[in-house]
Design a protein around this motif. Structure first.
Motif, PDB file in Angstrom:
ATOM      1  N   GLY A  68     -65.024 -12.954  -8.476  1.00 29.63           N
ATOM      2  CA  GLY A  68     -65.609 -14.241  -8.105  1.00 29.63           C
ATOM      3  C   GLY A  68     -66.877 -14.540  -8.891  1.00 29.63           C
ATOM      4  O   GLY A  68     -67.225 -13.854  -9.851  1.00 29.63           O
ATOM      5  N   THR A  69     -67.581 -15.588  -8.466  1.00 29.46           N
ATOM      6  CA  THR A  69     -68.817 -16.011  -9.124  1.00 29.46           C
ATOM      7  C   THR A  69     -70.007 -15.612  -8.274  1.00 29.46           C
ATOM      8  O   THR A  69     -70.041 -15.876  -7.067  1.00 29.46           O
ATOM      9  CB  THR A  69     -68.821 -17.541  -9.341  1.00 29.46           C
ATOM     10  OG1 THR A  69     -67.703 -17.900 -10.166  1.00 29.46           O
ATOM     11  CG2 THR A  69     -70.102 -17.995 -10.009  1.00 29.46           C
TER      12      THR A  69
ATOM     13  N   PHE B 205     -75.270 -16.150 -11.971  1.00 33.63           N
ATOM     14  CA  PHE B 205     -75.648 -14.928 -12.687  1.00 33.63           C
ATOM     15  C   PHE B 205     -74.522 -14.488 -13.618  1.00 33.63           C
ATOM     16  O   PHE B 205     -74.724 -14.301 -14.800  1.00 33.63           O
ATOM     17  CB  PHE B 205     -75.968 -13.830 -11.676  1.00 33.63           C
ATOM     18  CG  PHE B 205     -76.832 -12.732 -12.222  1.00 33.63           C
ATOM     19  CD1 PHE B 205     -78.212 -12.844 -12.184  1.00 33.63           C
ATOM     20  CD2 PHE B 205     -76.267 -11.585 -12.762  1.00 33.63           C
ATOM     21  CE1 PHE B 205     -79.020 -11.819 -12.694  1.00 33.63           C
ATOM     22  CE2 PHE B 205     -77.056 -10.570 -13.267  1.00 33.63           C
ATOM     23  CZ  PHE B 205     -78.446 -10.694 -13.233  1.00 33.63           C
ATOM     24  N   PHE B 206     -73.344 -14.309 -13.071  1.00 36.14           N
ATOM     25  CA  PHE B 206     -72.145 -14.056 -13.862  1.00 36.14           C
ATOM     26  C   PHE B 206     -70.921 -14.274 -13.001  1.00 36.14           C
ATOM     27  O   PHE B 206     -71.009 -14.415 -11.773  1.00 36.14           O
ATOM     28  CB  PHE B 206     -72.121 -12.649 -14.488  1.00 36.14           C
ATOM     29  CG  PHE B 206     -72.364 -11.500 -13.542  1.00 36.14           C
ATOM     30  CD1 PHE B 206     -71.571 -11.293 -12.419  1.00 36.14           C
ATOM     31  CD2 PHE B 206     -73.376 -10.576 -13.802  1.00 36.14           C
ATOM     32  CE1 PHE B 206     -71.787 -10.226 -11.566  1.00 36.14           C
ATOM     33  CE2 PHE B 206     -73.599  -9.505 -12.959  1.00 36.14           C
ATOM     34  CZ  PHE B 206     -72.805  -9.329 -11.843  1.00 36.14           C
ATOM     35  N   SER B 207     -69.759 -14.343 -13.657  1.00 36.77           N
ATOM     36  CA  SER B 207     -68.478 -14.430 -12.962  1.00 36.77           C
ATOM     37  C   SER B 207     -67.633 -13.226 -13.340  1.00 36.77           C
ATOM     38  O   SER B 207     -67.756 -12.693 -14.451  1.00 36.77           O
ATOM     39  CB  SER B 207     -67.725 -15.710 -13.343  1.00 36.77           C
ATOM     40  OG  SER B 207     -68.308 -16.840 -12.749  1.00 36.77           O
ATOM     41  N   ILE B 208     -66.792 -12.800 -12.420  1.00 35.39           N
ATOM     42  CA  ILE B 208     -65.907 -11.663 -12.667  1.00 35.39           C
ATOM     43  C   ILE B 208     -64.481 -12.063 -12.327  1.00 35.39           C
ATOM     44  O   ILE B 208     -64.208 -12.617 -11.257  1.00 35.39           O
ATOM     45  CB  ILE B 208     -66.338 -10.436 -11.837  1.00 35.39           C
ATOM     46  CG1 ILE B 208     -67.638  -9.851 -12.417  1.00 35.39           C
ATOM     47  CG2 ILE B 208     -65.244  -9.378 -11.805  1.00 35.39           C
ATOM     48  CD1 ILE B 208     -68.188  -8.671 -11.661  1.00 35.39           C
ATOM     49  N   LYS B 209     -63.600 -11.813 -13.279  1.00 35.30           N
ATOM     50  CA  LYS B 209     -62.181 -12.081 -13.069  1.00 35.30           C
ATOM     51  C   LYS B 209     -61.393 -10.920 -13.656  1.00 35.30           C
ATOM     52  O   LYS B 209     -61.496 -10.629 -14.849  1.00 35.30           O
ATOM     53  CB  LYS B 209     -61.767 -13.391 -13.735  1.00 35.30           C
ATOM     54  CG  LYS B 209     -60.309 -13.760 -13.478  1.00 35.30           C
ATOM     55  CD  LYS B 209     -59.963 -15.111 -14.085  1.00 35.30           C
ATOM     56  CE  LYS B 209     -58.512 -15.473 -13.785  1.00 35.30           C
ATOM     57  NZ  LYS B 209     -58.142 -16.790 -14.376  1.00 35.30           N
ATOM     58  N   GLY B 210     -60.631 -10.256 -12.801  1.00 34.50           N
ATOM     59  CA  GLY B 210     -59.892  -9.078 -13.255  1.00 34.50           C
ATOM     60  C   GLY B 210     -60.855  -7.975 -13.642  1.00 34.50           C
ATOM     61  O   GLY B 210     -61.722  -7.589 -12.855  1.00 34.50           O
ATOM     62  N   ASP B 211     -60.741  -7.486 -14.868  1.00 34.07           N
ATOM     63  CA  ASP B 211     -61.660  -6.445 -15.336  1.00 34.07           C
ATOM     64  C   ASP B 211     -62.623  -6.994 -16.397  1.00 34.07           C
ATOM     65  O   ASP B 211     -63.142  -6.246 -17.217  1.00 34.07           O
ATOM     66  CB  ASP B 211     -60.889  -5.249 -15.899  1.00 34.07           C
ATOM     67  CG  ASP B 211     -59.956  -5.632 -17.043  1.00 34.07           C
ATOM     68  OD1 ASP B 211     -59.963  -6.813 -17.464  1.00 34.07           O
ATOM     69  OD2 ASP B 211     -59.230  -4.751 -17.530  1.00 34.07           O
ATOM     70  N   THR B 212     -62.870  -8.332 -16.359  1.00 36.85           N
ATOM     71  CA  THR B 212     -63.748  -8.973 -17.337  1.00 36.85           C
ATOM     72  C   THR B 212     -64.929  -9.640 -16.639  1.00 36.85           C
ATOM     73  O   THR B 212     -64.761 -10.312 -15.621  1.00 36.85           O
ATOM     74  CB  THR B 212     -62.989 -10.022 -18.164  1.00 36.85           C
ATOM     75  OG1 THR B 212     -61.868  -9.401 -18.786  1.00 36.85           O
ATOM     76  CG2 THR B 212     -63.878 -10.623 -19.243  1.00 36.85           C
ATOM     77  N   LEU B 213     -66.124  -9.440 -17.221  1.00 36.80           N
ATOM     78  CA  LEU B 213     -67.338 -10.059 -16.705  1.00 36.80           C
ATOM     79  C   LEU B 213     -67.781 -11.142 -17.685  1.00 36.80           C
ATOM     80  O   LEU B 213     -67.878 -10.904 -18.893  1.00 36.80           O
ATOM     81  CB  LEU B 213     -68.437  -9.002 -16.538  1.00 36.80           C
ATOM     82  CG  LEU B 213     -69.766  -9.446 -15.917  1.00 36.80           C
ATOM     83  CD1 LEU B 213     -70.383  -8.291 -15.121  1.00 36.80           C
ATOM     84  CD2 LEU B 213     -70.759  -9.897 -16.990  1.00 36.80           C
TER      85      LEU B 213
END
Length: 270
Positions: free
Chosen positions: A48-49, A59-67
């Motif tokens: 999520g974000t 700050f950052f978003s995370i989807k799967g194994d990627t930031l």
């Protein structure tokens, strides 16, 4: 009797080799890399974000194994969670100790040693890979040419340089305002240097930054870009060019003298 001992010795050697192979096989199966031992439950909570609890900025978003960073110059990075740490897989891995992580809160220690308090947002737009602009061309993807006619011991010598962009990547790590170690990517250059006596070419060479490794520390070579080779002027011995190795986003540079004699001999010095 001797032949029997020899046969027994061979049999013992064969048994020893079989035991070694079985032991190695078992060891290989039981040993796993940190990524294989990653905390998948923690990774799922991080999806999520995330916004800064203090100012509400993404700050950052995370989807799967990627930031994905909130910065178009910072490349999306692979990450995993291991031993209560967020591990960012830059060119060199960076670890951030996790203080608290649940479905709505994420507290960790950044590269400056400060605690960062994040909360998950359902309203903030997720950052996307398409927002990353990619590697930076310091010469704007153009061939940059320079030439000059110089007098050296009564001879008119024509000096020429051309900066050529390449696809060779240089990784430069820095810490952003949020205390995160980010990695920008730049393209290096190759510079062609030539010296002519009339129509006769007395010297011509493509220079890369690795050509100066005997004069510049390798640790600096790895993070520097060959930004240009300038024509400085004539000397008693020939024509002096100056190669400039620069670290992107800094005022740090090395300047290497390239002296070319009228008969095409080269000498490098700092």
């Amino acid at each position: 009797m001797t032949q029997a001992k020899h046969i027994l010795s061979q049999a013992q050697l064969a048994i020893f080799l079989i035991i070694c192979l079985l032991t190695f096989s078992c060891t290989s199966k039981t040993e796993t890399s940190p990524v294989q031992q990653e905390d998948k439950a923690a990774k799922q909570k991080l999806q999520g974000t995330w916004i800064n609890e203090m100012d509400g900025d993404v700050f950052f978003s995370i989807k799967g194994d990627t930031l994905f960073y909130n910065d178009s110059l910072s490349a999306p990075v692979h990450f995993y969670v291991h031993n209560d740490s967020l591990v960012i897989c830059n060119h060199q891995e960076v670890r951030y100790p996790i203080i608290r992580l649940n479905s709505t809160q994420f507290y960790f220690i950044n590269a400056d040693g400060d605690e960062v308090d994040l909360v998950k947002s359902d309203n903030a737009p997720a950052l996307q890979k398409g927002e990353y602009k990619g590697a930076i061309n310091l010469n704007q993807k153009r061939k940059i040419k320079a030439d000059s006619v110089l007098m050296c011991n009564g001879k008119r010598l024509h000096a020429y340089t051309q900066v050529n962009p390449t696809s060779y990547k240089v990784y430069h790590q820095t810490t952003n305002d949020d205390g995160m170690t980010i990695e920008n990517v730049y393209y290096d250059n190759i510079v062609f240097v030539a010296l002519y006596d009339g129509e006769r070419k007395v010297f011509g060479q493509n220079f890369q930054k690795k050509d100066f490794i005997n004069l510049v520390p390798k640790s600096y070579i790895d993070i520097a870009v060959l930004s240009e080779i300038a024509i400085q002027g004539a000397t008693n011995e020939g024509v002096r060019f100056v190669a400039i190795l620069s670290v992107p986003d800094s005022y740090t540079n090395y300047r290497i003298n390239i002296d070319i004699t009228p008969d095409g001999k080269k000498k490098l010095s700092v």
